[in-house]
Design a protein around this motif. Structure first.
Motif, mmCIF file in Angstrom:
data_model
loop_
_atom_site.group_PDB
_atom_site.id
_atom_site.type_symbol
_atom_site.label_atom_id
_atom_site.label_comp_id
_atom_site.label_asym_id
_atom_site.label_seq_id
_atom_site.Cartn_x
_atom_site.Cartn_y
_atom_site.Cartn_z
ATOM 1 N N TYR A 93 29.069 -42.843 -7.518
ATOM 2 C CA TYR A 93 28.808 -42.990 -6.086
ATOM 3 C C TYR A 93 29.115 -41.678 -5.364
ATOM 4 O O TYR A 93 30.053 -40.955 -5.718
ATOM 5 C CB TYR A 93 29.660 -44.123 -5.503
ATOM 6 C CG TYR A 93 29.370 -45.457 -6.127
ATOM 7 C CD1 TYR A 93 28.268 -46.211 -5.741
ATOM 8 C CD2 TYR A 93 30.206 -45.965 -7.126
ATOM 9 C CE1 TYR A 93 28.000 -47.440 -6.334
ATOM 10 C CE2 TYR A 93 29.941 -47.180 -7.722
ATOM 11 C CZ TYR A 93 28.841 -47.915 -7.323
ATOM 12 O OH TYR A 93 28.567 -49.126 -7.917
ATOM 13 N N TRP A 94 28.313 -41.426 -4.325
ATOM 14 C CA TRP A 94 28.403 -40.166 -3.597
ATOM 15 C C TRP A 94 28.258 -40.438 -2.103
ATOM 16 O O TRP A 94 27.497 -41.308 -1.686
ATOM 17 C CB TRP A 94 27.311 -39.213 -4.080
ATOM 18 C CG TRP A 94 27.335 -39.105 -5.578
ATOM 19 C CD1 TRP A 94 26.769 -39.972 -6.472
ATOM 20 C CD2 TRP A 94 28.020 -38.130 -6.353
ATOM 21 N NE1 TRP A 94 27.055 -39.601 -7.752
ATOM 22 C CE2 TRP A 94 27.821 -38.453 -7.714
ATOM 23 C CE3 TRP A 94 28.766 -36.990 -6.033
ATOM 24 C CZ2 TRP A 94 28.358 -37.701 -8.754
ATOM 25 C CZ3 TRP A 94 29.298 -36.230 -7.068
ATOM 26 C CH2 TRP A 94 29.088 -36.586 -8.409
ATOM 27 N N THR A 95 29.021 -39.706 -1.300
ATOM 28 C CA THR A 95 29.049 -39.908 0.141
ATOM 29 C C THR A 95 28.129 -38.917 0.838
ATOM 30 O O THR A 95 28.172 -37.713 0.561
ATOM 31 C CB THR A 95 30.483 -39.730 0.685
ATOM 32 O OG1 THR A 95 31.344 -40.644 -0.009
ATOM 33 C CG2 THR A 95 30.519 -40.026 2.170
ATOM 34 N N ARG A 96 27.280 -39.411 1.741
ATOM 35 C CA ARG A 96 26.358 -38.537 2.488
ATOM 36 C C ARG A 96 27.122 -37.608 3.428
ATOM 37 O O ARG A 96 28.087 -37.994 4.074
ATOM 38 C CB ARG A 96 25.385 -39.389 3.301
ATOM 39 C CG ARG A 96 24.452 -40.218 2.463
ATOM 40 C CD ARG A 96 23.649 -41.198 3.288
ATOM 41 N NE ARG A 96 22.871 -40.533 4.324
ATOM 42 C CZ ARG A 96 21.801 -41.053 4.888
ATOM 43 N NH1 ARG A 96 21.388 -42.262 4.535
ATOM 44 N NH2 ARG A 96 21.137 -40.404 5.818
ATOM 45 N N PHE A 107 17.215 -39.867 0.169
ATOM 46 C CA PHE A 107 18.175 -40.515 1.046
ATOM 47 C C PHE A 107 17.511 -41.561 1.943
ATOM 48 O O PHE A 107 18.180 -42.294 2.651
ATOM 49 C CB PHE A 107 18.898 -39.468 1.903
ATOM 50 C CG PHE A 107 19.802 -38.584 1.122
ATOM 51 C CD1 PHE A 107 21.108 -38.968 0.851
ATOM 52 C CD2 PHE A 107 19.353 -37.370 0.620
ATOM 53 C CE1 PHE A 107 21.945 -38.151 0.113
ATOM 54 C CE2 PHE A 107 20.184 -36.546 -0.112
ATOM 55 C CZ PHE A 107 21.487 -36.940 -0.366
ATOM 56 N N THR A 132 22.694 -41.206 -3.012
ATOM 57 C CA THR A 132 24.135 -41.468 -3.026
ATOM 58 C C THR A 132 24.578 -42.316 -4.211
ATOM 59 O O THR A 132 25.719 -42.764 -4.264
ATOM 60 C CB THR A 132 24.554 -42.198 -1.735
ATOM 61 O OG1 THR A 132 23.789 -43.414 -1.607
ATOM 62 C CG2 THR A 132 24.321 -41.324 -0.514
ATOM 63 N N TYR A 133 23.677 -42.537 -5.140
ATOM 64 C CA TYR A 133 24.001 -43.386 -6.292
ATOM 65 C C TYR A 133 23.289 -42.861 -7.527
ATOM 66 O O TYR A 133 22.114 -42.501 -7.481
ATOM 67 C CB TYR A 133 23.565 -44.827 -6.024
ATOM 68 C CG TYR A 133 23.738 -45.773 -7.193
ATOM 69 C CD1 TYR A 133 24.966 -46.357 -7.471
ATOM 70 C CD2 TYR A 133 22.660 -46.082 -8.027
ATOM 71 C CE1 TYR A 133 25.123 -47.221 -8.539
ATOM 72 C CE2 TYR A 133 22.805 -46.940 -9.096
ATOM 73 C CZ TYR A 133 24.038 -47.510 -9.346
ATOM 74 O OH TYR A 133 24.196 -48.373 -10.407
ATOM 75 N N VAL A 195 26.064 -34.115 -0.206
ATOM 76 C CA VAL A 195 26.916 -35.251 -0.575
ATOM 77 C C VAL A 195 28.267 -34.730 -1.029
ATOM 78 O O VAL A 195 28.432 -33.547 -1.358
ATOM 79 C CB VAL A 195 26.284 -36.105 -1.708
ATOM 80 C CG1 VAL A 195 24.949 -36.681 -1.298
ATOM 81 C CG2 VAL A 195 26.178 -35.313 -3.002
#
Length: 273
Positions: A93-96, A107, A132-133, A195
């Motif tokens: 998982y990754w944060t914008r 995105f 983000t995934y 990200v």
């Protein structure tokens, strides 16, 4: 179609003792048993976990397993409940970050499914990717589990032992999928400031990735194989090419449990076709 009935066992003919003529059920609303007889054949389609359960409860399966629960052996078949295979994934998982206008298409879209890295032939991986995934799903793992009975009582759920990552080669396949494909993709996004990492660093070491795999692996809900198709020379085969259960008359299994191996992708389409 009869609803709210649980299958307790198959019903065998009193003369042709290996001929299946119906099913014994329990009405889950009234707790009243009810038997249903077939005019032609009995077809089991209860899924990879419950199809072998019905066979085992009916005395079709490995003799030792049945004897432990005091179930009369009708048809000894070693493969019933064995050869459990599945697809497993490791999600990242990754944060914008810093996305205001004209953000990249990934995105704005749902998750993409891609297969590879081979350009021809069966792929090694399925990749699920968005902005983000990112998830890696090896399609041909070596590890094999099993489904067994916890009790001779049909109301008790079967025991499911997935035996995940029991093969070291499977662990390394997972690690390679992350280190060589998923993490480099997200490192390019982090380097652009798009990200930031939420559960793993894009430059994680092989040791860190291995620990991450062992802690984060989850099922992709594609179980198959517990009533595998094959010929009589295969000790784990349960059904023949017509999906008839070996050693029986008038009984077939028709669901994903007959797949000898997990397919290269989701199982819904091959199951329906």
């Amino acid at each position: 179609i009869v609803t709210f009935h649980m299958v307790n066992s198959l019903i065998f003919d009193s003369v042709e003792t290996n001929k299946v003529i119906g099913v014994a059920t329990m009405n889950l609303r009234s707790n009243i048993p009810a038997n249903f007889t077939a005019t032609k054949e009995v077809i089991i389609s209860a899924g990879t976990y419950n199809s072998p359960k019905i066979l085992l409860l009916s005395g079709i399966g490995p003799e030792k397993d049945l004897a432990k629960l005091g179930i009369e052996v009708r048809v000894p078949l070693n493969g019933v409940g064995k050869n459990l295979r599945n697809h497993y994934s490791v999600p990242t998982y990754w944060t914008r970050e810093n996305l205001i206008q004209d953000e990249p298409f990934l995105f704005q879209s749902p998750t993409f499914n891609m297969f590879g890295p081979e350009k021809k032939g069966p792929p090694t991986y399925q990749f699920e990717i968005s902005g983000t995934y990112g998830s890696v799903i090896p399609l041909r793992l070596e590890s094999v589990g099993e489904v067994t009975l916890a009790s001779s009582d049909a109301a008790v759920a079967p025991l499911i032992n997935p035996n995940i990552l029991s093969s070291e080669a499977d662990v390394q396949t997972m690690v390679t999928g992350l280190s060589d494909y998923i993490l480099p993709y997200f490192k390019s996004l982090t380097d652009q400031g798009l990200v930031s990492p939420a559960n793993i660093q894009p430059d994680a070491s092989k040791e860190e990735i291995t620990d991450f795999v062992l802690q984060s692996i989850s099922t992709n809900h594609h179980p198959v194989g517990t009533c595998k198709v094959g010929d009589m020379s295969d000790d784990l085969a349960v059904v023949d090419s017509s999906l008839k259960v070996f050693g029986t008359i008038g009984l077939r299994v028709i669901d994903a449990s007959v797949f000898p191996l997990a397919p290269s992708g989701n199982i819904n389409l091959p199951t329906m076709t």
